[in-house]
Design an enzyme around this catalytic site. Sequence first.
Site, PDB file in Angstrom:
ATOM      1  N   ARG A  42      49.213 -54.957  22.871  1.00  0.00           N
ATOM      2  CA  ARG A  42      48.856 -55.863  21.763  1.00  0.00           C
ATOM      3  C   ARG A  42      47.443 -55.463  21.350  1.00  0.00           C
ATOM      4  O   ARG A  42      46.564 -55.373  22.201  1.00  0.00           O
ATOM      5  CB  ARG A  42      48.844 -57.312  22.235  1.00  0.00           C
ATOM      6  CG  ARG A  42      48.320 -58.299  21.172  1.00  0.00           C
ATOM      7  CD  ARG A  42      47.982 -59.673  21.755  1.00  0.00           C
ATOM      8  NE  ARG A  42      49.142 -60.337  22.309  1.00  0.00           N
ATOM      9  CZ  ARG A  42      49.062 -61.239  23.311  1.00  0.00           C
ATOM     10  NH1 ARG A  42      47.893 -61.559  23.848  1.00  0.00           N
ATOM     11  NH2 ARG A  42      50.142 -61.806  23.762  1.00  0.00           N
TER      12      ARG A  42
ATOM     13  N   ASP B 119      46.975 -60.667  29.006  1.00  0.00           N
ATOM     14  CA  ASP B 119      45.921 -60.900  28.016  1.00  0.00           C
ATOM     15  C   ASP B 119      44.656 -60.177  28.467  1.00  0.00           C
ATOM     16  O   ASP B 119      44.437 -59.993  29.670  1.00  0.00           O
ATOM     17  CB  ASP B 119      45.596 -62.401  27.925  1.00  0.00           C
ATOM     18  CG  ASP B 119      46.611 -63.176  27.080  1.00  0.00           C
ATOM     19  OD1 ASP B 119      47.531 -62.571  26.518  1.00  0.00           O
ATOM     20  OD2 ASP B 119      46.470 -64.412  27.005  1.00  0.00           O
TER      21      ASP B 119
HETATM   22  C1  FAD Z   1      48.785 -63.429  19.334  1.00  0.00           C
HETATM   23  C2  FAD Z   1      47.318 -63.281  19.623  1.00  0.00           C
HETATM   24  C3  FAD Z   1      46.913 -62.964  20.907  1.00  0.00           C
HETATM   25  C4  FAD Z   1      45.555 -62.777  21.200  1.00  0.00           C
HETATM   26  N1  FAD Z   1      45.180 -62.373  22.456  1.00  0.00           N
HETATM   27  C5  FAD Z   1      43.879 -62.096  22.698  1.00  0.00           C
HETATM   28  C6  FAD Z   1      43.462 -61.555  23.946  1.00  0.00           C
HETATM   29  O1  FAD Z   1      44.257 -61.315  24.863  1.00  0.00           O
HETATM   30  N2  FAD Z   1      42.141 -61.279  24.118  1.00  0.00           N
HETATM   31  C7  FAD Z   1      41.223 -61.496  23.128  1.00  0.00           C
HETATM   32  O2  FAD Z   1      40.041 -61.196  23.336  1.00  0.00           O
HETATM   33  N3  FAD Z   1      41.590 -62.041  21.957  1.00  0.00           N
HETATM   34  C8  FAD Z   1      42.890 -62.338  21.716  1.00  0.00           C
HETATM   35  N4  FAD Z   1      43.238 -62.851  20.490  1.00  0.00           N
HETATM   36  C9  FAD Z   1      42.212 -63.318  19.535  1.00  0.00           C
HETATM   37  C10 FAD Z   1      41.734 -62.204  18.611  1.00  0.00           C
HETATM   38  O3  FAD Z   1      40.979 -61.278  19.351  1.00  0.00           O
HETATM   39  C11 FAD Z   1      40.847 -62.759  17.477  1.00  0.00           C
HETATM   40  O4  FAD Z   1      39.725 -63.372  18.001  1.00  0.00           O
HETATM   41  C12 FAD Z   1      41.543 -63.763  16.560  1.00  0.00           C
HETATM   42  O5  FAD Z   1      42.868 -63.405  16.336  1.00  0.00           O
HETATM   43  C13 FAD Z   1      40.835 -63.832  15.225  1.00  0.00           C
HETATM   44  O6  FAD Z   1      40.868 -62.579  14.599  1.00  0.00           O
HETATM   45  P1  FAD Z   1      41.762 -62.277  13.292  1.00  0.00           P
HETATM   46  O7  FAD Z   1      42.238 -60.862  13.412  1.00  0.00           O
HETATM   47  O8  FAD Z   1      42.819 -63.292  13.161  1.00  0.00           O
HETATM   48  O9  FAD Z   1      40.746 -62.258  12.083  1.00  0.00           O
HETATM   49  P2  FAD Z   1      39.731 -63.347  11.523  1.00  0.00           P
HETATM   50  O10 FAD Z   1      38.957 -62.654  10.472  1.00  0.00           O
HETATM   51  O11 FAD Z   1      38.981 -63.986  12.632  1.00  0.00           O
HETATM   52  O12 FAD Z   1      40.683 -64.423  10.903  1.00  0.00           O
HETATM   53  C14 FAD Z   1      41.306 -64.262   9.642  1.00  0.00           C
HETATM   54  C15 FAD Z   1      41.609 -65.654   9.107  1.00  0.00           C
HETATM   55  O13 FAD Z   1      42.579 -66.276   9.958  1.00  0.00           O
HETATM   56  C16 FAD Z   1      42.245 -67.643  10.187  1.00  0.00           C
HETATM   57  N5  FAD Z   1      42.041 -67.811  11.631  1.00  0.00           N
HETATM   58  C17 FAD Z   1      41.801 -66.849  12.533  1.00  0.00           C
HETATM   59  N6  FAD Z   1      41.728 -67.338  13.777  1.00  0.00           N
HETATM   60  C18 FAD Z   1      41.908 -68.679  13.644  1.00  0.00           C
HETATM   61  C19 FAD Z   1      41.961 -69.766  14.554  1.00  0.00           C
HETATM   62  N7  FAD Z   1      41.808 -69.589  15.864  1.00  0.00           N
HETATM   63  N8  FAD Z   1      42.182 -71.004  14.063  1.00  0.00           N
HETATM   64  C20 FAD Z   1      42.348 -71.216  12.753  1.00  0.00           C
HETATM   65  N9  FAD Z   1      42.320 -70.227  11.845  1.00  0.00           N
HETATM   66  C21 FAD Z   1      42.109 -68.985  12.273  1.00  0.00           C
HETATM   67  C22 FAD Z   1      41.031 -67.957   9.365  1.00  0.00           C
HETATM   68  O14 FAD Z   1      41.466 -68.454   8.148  1.00  0.00           O
HETATM   69  C23 FAD Z   1      40.402 -66.603   9.163  1.00  0.00           C
HETATM   70  O15 FAD Z   1      39.656 -66.540   7.985  1.00  0.00           O
HETATM   71  C24 FAD Z   1      44.587 -62.982  20.173  1.00  0.00           C
HETATM   72  C25 FAD Z   1      45.007 -63.302  18.882  1.00  0.00           C
HETATM   73  C26 FAD Z   1      46.348 -63.436  18.585  1.00  0.00           C
HETATM   74  C27 FAD Z   1      46.765 -63.714  17.184  1.00  0.00           C
END
Ligand code: FAD
Length: 304
Positions: free
Chosen positions: A180, A123
């Site tokens: 990722r 990560d």
């Molecule tokens: C499998 C996975 C691994 C990840 N690993 C890392 C990492 O190693 N380092 C890092 O910095 N970040 C990591 N992230 C987090 C990522 O960087 C984002 O902060 C997070 O995914 C929100 O961005 P989004 O693309 O989903 O868009 P957004 O615009 O934030 O979300 C789109 C929609 O999804 C829903 N949503 C999003 N997140 C959530 C939540 N947590 N709870 C409830 N609803 C939500 C909401 O409805 C939102 O409107 C990871 C995310 C995923 C999915």
Amino acid sequence: MFNRFVASILPYMPKKFVWLFSKRYVAGKTIDDVLSVSKMINGNGMCITVDLLGEFISTPEEALQNKLNYLEIVDQFTEAGIDGSFSVKPTSFGLLIDKEMCYDFIREVVQKAADANNFVRIDMEDSRCTTPEIELYLKLKEEFPANVGLVLQAYLKRTPNDIEEMMRNAHSPSQPLNFRICKGIYIEPHSIAYRNYRQVRHQFLINLELMLKNNIYAAIATHDSYLVHESLALIDKYKVPKNRYEFQMLYGVTPGLRDSILQTGHKLRIYVPFGKHWFGYCSRRIKENPKMVSDILKALFIRG
Ligand SMILES: Cc1cc2nc3c(=O)[nH]c(=O)nc-3n(C[C@H](O)[C@H](O)[C@H](O)COP(=O)(O)OP(=O)(O)OC[C@H]3O[C@@H](n4cnc5c(N)ncnc54)[C@H](O)[C@@H]3O)c2cc1C
């Protein structure tokens, strides 16, 4: 406004109360809990990546304990035949205490996973860790080219350069890079990170395109339906074979979007966090998305 207020007072709420809604996003506190959730997810046609919560450590003893816990997790997941890999946060193996120790500990976990023909993803954490985590990945990839991957964050301005540099030095058709791509979750200064929502989306696609057109394995981690749609268009544009990409989502988040990806025949991996340090994880998820506070209120009335 109300949701933000509740998110800010969350650390002072009783844990039992917060658990009522957190259990939707965390697989439980023990290995048995996460094994049964993983089996259920596998049964629904998705694979998993498991994350042991607990990244805030301050001593080598805690790092050692985390390593032992991960070795146990790899053993148990292998024995149970779970279709899933492992995600590790280097700071929980002591990255900020002793880089060599952290490398040795993660190397042992990767070795064990490789022995079981499995995979460990590193990560990406806050920007203090970006360079050392890239170095860690590259060193491990030399020894375990098919068993280790890294996360890259679209909001960091350096990411396209990092991809190009790694492509020059550590990428080949037989041993491709494996990333990722996500937006990035930490709060970083404007000098190094894009903060504007549309700009981060734009960068996500720029980085993804760089990966797909150069045959880098892409794990597309987002719940943003716009990005899922645009990612599918890129996959189509570059005729990316199914064994070169997957989608990833967090456990419990956007099940409707998840199902639509599955139904159209794309590989989907669910990131499944578990462990006794669930409280910190949930507090961060809520700060990131205060709308989740509504879930807390619902959980008050709808139990189970
Ligand atoms: C499998 C996975 C691994 C990840 N690993 C890392 C990492 O190693 N380092 C890092 O910095 N970040 C990591 N992230 C987090 C990522 O960087 C984002 O902060 C997070 O995914 C929100 O961005 P989004 O693309 O989903 O868009 P957004 O615009 O934030 O979300 C789109 C929609 O999804 C829903 N949503 C999003 N997140 C959530 C939540 N947590 N709870 C409830 N609803 C939500 C909401 O409805 C939102 O409107 C990871 C995310 C995923 C999915």
